[in-house]
Structure formats: C-alpha cells, structure tokens
Scaffold this active site. Structure first.
Site, PDB file in Angstrom:
ATOM      1  N   LEU A   1      99.372  63.978  26.183  1.00  0.00           N
ATOM      2  CA  LEU A   1      99.767  62.759  26.886  1.00  0.00           C
ATOM      3  C   LEU A   1     100.512  63.048  28.186  1.00  0.00           C
ATOM      4  O   LEU A   1     100.136  62.559  29.257  1.00  0.00           O
ATOM      5  CB  LEU A   1     100.627  61.895  25.973  1.00  0.00           C
ATOM      6  CG  LEU A   1     101.137  60.585  26.587  1.00  0.00           C
ATOM      7  CD1 LEU A   1      99.982  59.657  26.902  1.00  0.00           C
ATOM      8  CD2 LEU A   1     102.127  59.902  25.639  1.00  0.00           C
ATOM      9  N   ALA A   2     101.580  63.840  28.115  1.00  0.00           N
ATOM     10  CA  ALA A   2     102.358  64.118  29.321  1.00  0.00           C
ATOM     11  C   ALA A   2     101.521  64.845  30.362  1.00  0.00           C
ATOM     12  O   ALA A   2     101.662  64.602  31.571  1.00  0.00           O
ATOM     13  CB  ALA A   2     103.603  64.927  28.976  1.00  0.00           C
ATOM     14  N   ASP A   3     100.653  65.741  29.912  1.00  0.00           N
ATOM     15  CA  ASP A   3      99.769  66.439  30.847  1.00  0.00           C
ATOM     16  C   ASP A   3      98.831  65.463  31.547  1.00  0.00           C
ATOM     17  O   ASP A   3      98.606  65.560  32.759  1.00  0.00           O
ATOM     18  CB  ASP A   3      98.943  67.485  30.110  1.00  0.00           C
ATOM     19  CG  ASP A   3      99.750  68.709  29.735  1.00  0.00           C
ATOM     20  OD1 ASP A   3     100.215  69.415  30.638  1.00  0.00           O
ATOM     21  OD2 ASP A   3      99.923  68.964  28.536  1.00  0.00           O
ATOM     22  N   GLY A   4      98.258  64.537  30.779  1.00  0.00           N
ATOM     23  CA  GLY A   4      97.352  63.564  31.381  1.00  0.00           C
ATOM     24  C   GLY A   4      98.046  62.679  32.398  1.00  0.00           C
ATOM     25  O   GLY A   4      97.512  62.394  33.478  1.00  0.00           O
TER      26      GLY A   4
ATOM     27  N   GLY B   1      98.698  64.704  35.447  1.00  0.00           N
ATOM     28  CA  GLY B   1      97.471  64.883  36.220  1.00  0.00           C
ATOM     29  C   GLY B   1      97.163  63.683  37.089  1.00  0.00           C
ATOM     30  O   GLY B   1      96.783  63.813  38.254  1.00  0.00           O
TER      31      GLY B   1
END
Length: 395
Positions: free
Chosen positions: A165-168, A171
C-alpha cells in the site's frame, strides 16, 4: 500520439514504489529503460504468483519498459548510466542515500552532464535525518505513518495491509512529482532533484490526524470497519451469506438508509444531523441496518438500496471482479500478448484521456532483453558490448 512520447526515463529503482512511478510514465508513452543487475535482476521478478517461473507481478510492474542489465557498482556500468543520463529526461532511483555518490553518480554530477535531467530519489526515510541511511520498505511506512495503529478491530492488534500500500501511494506521488518537475523545466529550462520519502505520502491519505492532535489532542483509535467520521458505515452480512459495504458520508444518504431499513424516526433525532453525532450512536444505527440486511438476500438488499439511491456495494474477491459488468464497461483489464507466456491479463492504465490515451504496449520483458539495443543507441560498438558482457558488467 501519446502524452509523454518525447520523454526518456531511466528506471534504476527496485521493487515497487520507484518502478511503479516509472510504469505510470511508460503507460502514457515515455521511453522507459529499466536498469537491472545483470545477475540478480529486480527482486520483483520473484514476488507473487508465477507461471513456469515467470513472475506475473513483474509482467505488470515493468510493462512498457525496455530492460537493460547493467552492474552499476562497476566503473564501466557507471559510465553507461552517465551516457544514458546525458540523453534522458528523468532518472528514478531508490538506492540508500550516499550510494550514487559512492559510485560517482551524484545528482549534481549528473546535472552537470545534463542540466535538464530530473533526478527522482525514492527512499524509505528521505535523504536527510537520523534514519536516512537505514533500509526502508513500505511496511515500515505503514507502521510509522499511523496507518497500522488505526487499522483493525478495536480489541485487536494493529493491522498491516496485505499489499504494498505505502509503496503504491508513494509511486503515485512520485509520478506526480516528476510531472511537476517537468512542468517547472518548461519554464526554467533546468532539471532538479526530487527527494521523496515513502513514509510521507501515506500520511496525506490518513486525513488531518496531526491537525486534530495538535488542536484537540485527538489520537485516532481502531474502529474496525466503522468510521470515526460518520455512521452507519460498516460491512453487513446478508441472509445468503454475502457481505455488503455501506457508506453514509453524505447526510442525504444517511437519511435514505435509515428510512429504508424502517427507522425514519432516527432522522428526527438532533444528533442525526451530523456525522459525529451519528458516530456517538453507532451501535443503535448498526443494529438497525444489520438486522434489516440479515433478513434479506444480497440481491434484494442491493436492489432496494439502488431504488432508494443509497450507497451499497458487495464485498468482492477477484472472482467477482473478473465477472463485474462495470469493470468490463470501463475496460479495466486487458489481455496483453507476451513472448514468454503467450498473453497476460493485467489492469489497464489508471485513467482514460480523450485525446492522448495511454496503452500497454508490452509486458515486462526477460532480463537483459534490450541491453544491446540500448547500448547501441549510446554508440557502443558491438565488440565493446560483447566485451562488457564477457566481463559480467552487462547481461
């Protein structure tokens, strides 16, 4: 013509946040060159489900990218990146702070070679501060942002999401930051450095938690599927065992819901007029809604809610998504031809533009698929390419 067809992007990041930002640029026509280690490749190749050893996450994350395998820890590999940077618009990287500098690839040196370059730096904790040099992943951002503390049942543990989630979110934020920097370049003619810490963008999605804490001392608590801002808002089980989600963020919707379930008297209560007032009486509201839904099958509940113009949705898993007519109408999923697997079904580009739509031109490619082509564009003669490959600098 696609929107970003005149851009060249170097994707030297790994795993999810940085590569997803580069993917979004590639979806709208940017020439994205994915740099991977010649022996290890990007770790995302091994994440998630695979078919005959070919990772499906990789196929989506690296779609529309040319792949060049270059060892950036070697001087010869560093020279390749410098030559690429001279001819590119954007470099996306997520090495620990100091790594590019140690490799003689510091942003200021790259900007000397190409003053118009955008250097997009994505790290767990940013380029400065006491944690800057520590390894950072999305999971740590989900923990440190307050997301996990707010997620889960009130009497249960803090809960992490079962996805990146945090990566998305990071991004998406980085793709926006890159477009802002490119717009600024149109006016100034100069590139710049972007410093994005993965721990920060997710904070913005959690609402004004810091504002409320500083002004009122409020510390968010876990509320399960309920909301701290409005009610009724929860998941409810139907007579035939389906789960439905209901939202009443808008006051008229809340009034329609309680009227539909046979409790119009609640609308007349003074506390019903605000979301916070309804939250104080959430048990009574949930009981009214849950009991009404539990006596009916999902199809009837959905039909009655739609007739009342109230907000309801079934809780889907992927089998439901695959058959849903709304997703089909939007073209949310596409079948993309692939040289390794024949074809791969994946989610389409994130939005539709009327004049310059994006498209998926190809899925993620095998390691080093385009190395020779990329180096040829940098004027490396064929014999030099073969020597670099024999020496393990490229693959």
């Amino acid at each position: 013509m696609t929107s970003l067809a005149d851009l060249r992007v170097i994707d030297a990041a790994t795993l999810f946040a940085g590569p997803s930002a580069a993917m979004m640029l590639g979806d709208f026509g940017a020439d994205v060159i994915k740099i991977e280690h010649p022996r290890r490749g990007d770790p995302s190749r091994g994440h998630g489900a695979s078919v005959d050893g070919v990772g499906l996450w990789w196929k989506t994350l690296s779609r529309n990218k040319r792949t060049a395998a270059v060892d950036l820890s070697r001087p010869e590999g560093q020279e390749i990146l410098r030559r690429l940077a001279e001819r590119s618009d954007v470099l996306v990287e997520n090495f620990r702070p100091g790594t590019l500098e140690r490799w003689n690839l510091a942003p200021e040196k790259l900007l000397e070679l190409n003053p118009r370059l955008i250097v997009a730096r994505m790290t767990g904790f940013g380029q400065v501060g006491p944690m800057a040099g520590q390894p950072g992943f999305g999971t740590l951002a989900e923990a440190m942002s307050g997301f996990a503390a707010m997620t889960g049942q009130p009497d249960g543990p803090p809960t992490l999401p079962p996805l990146a989630l945090a990566d998305g979110i990071a991004g998406l934020a980085m793709s926006y930051a890159i477009m802002v920097a490119l717009r600024a370049r149109e006016r100034s003619g100069r590139g710049q450095v972007i410093d994005l810490a993965i721990i920060e963008p997710i904070l913005g999605l959690l609402g004004p938690q810091m504002s409320a804490y500083k002004a009122l001392g409020v510390v968010p608590r876990r509320t399960g599927n309920r909301s701290s801002s409005n009610a009724p808002r929860n998941t409810y089980r139907t007579r035939d065992g389906r789960w439905l989600a209901i939202s009443t963020s808008a006051q008229p919707i809340a009034e329609r819901v309680v009227t539909l379930v046979g409790r119009p008297d609640l609308v007349e209560q003074p506390w019903f007029a605000t979301g916070h007032g309804r939250v104080r009486h959430v048990d009574e509201l949930d009981e009214a809604v849950a009991s009404w839904i539990a006596e009916r099958d999902a199809a009837e509940v959905i039909a009655r809610f739609e007739e009342a113009q109230a907000a309801v949705a079934p809780i889907y898993d992927v089998t439901d998504i695959a058959e849903d007519p709304q997703y089909a109408a939007l073209g949310t999923f596409v079948e993309v031809p692939d040289e390794e697997l024949g074809s791969v079904t994946m989610q389409n580009v994130l939005f539709r533009l009327s004049d310059t739509p994006g498209e998926i031109r190809w899925p993620g490619r095998p390691l080093g698929h385009d190395t020779d082509e990329v180096l040829g564009e940098l004027d490396y003669p064929a014999e030099r390419v073969e020597a670099l490959r024999a020496d393990g600098v490229i693959a």
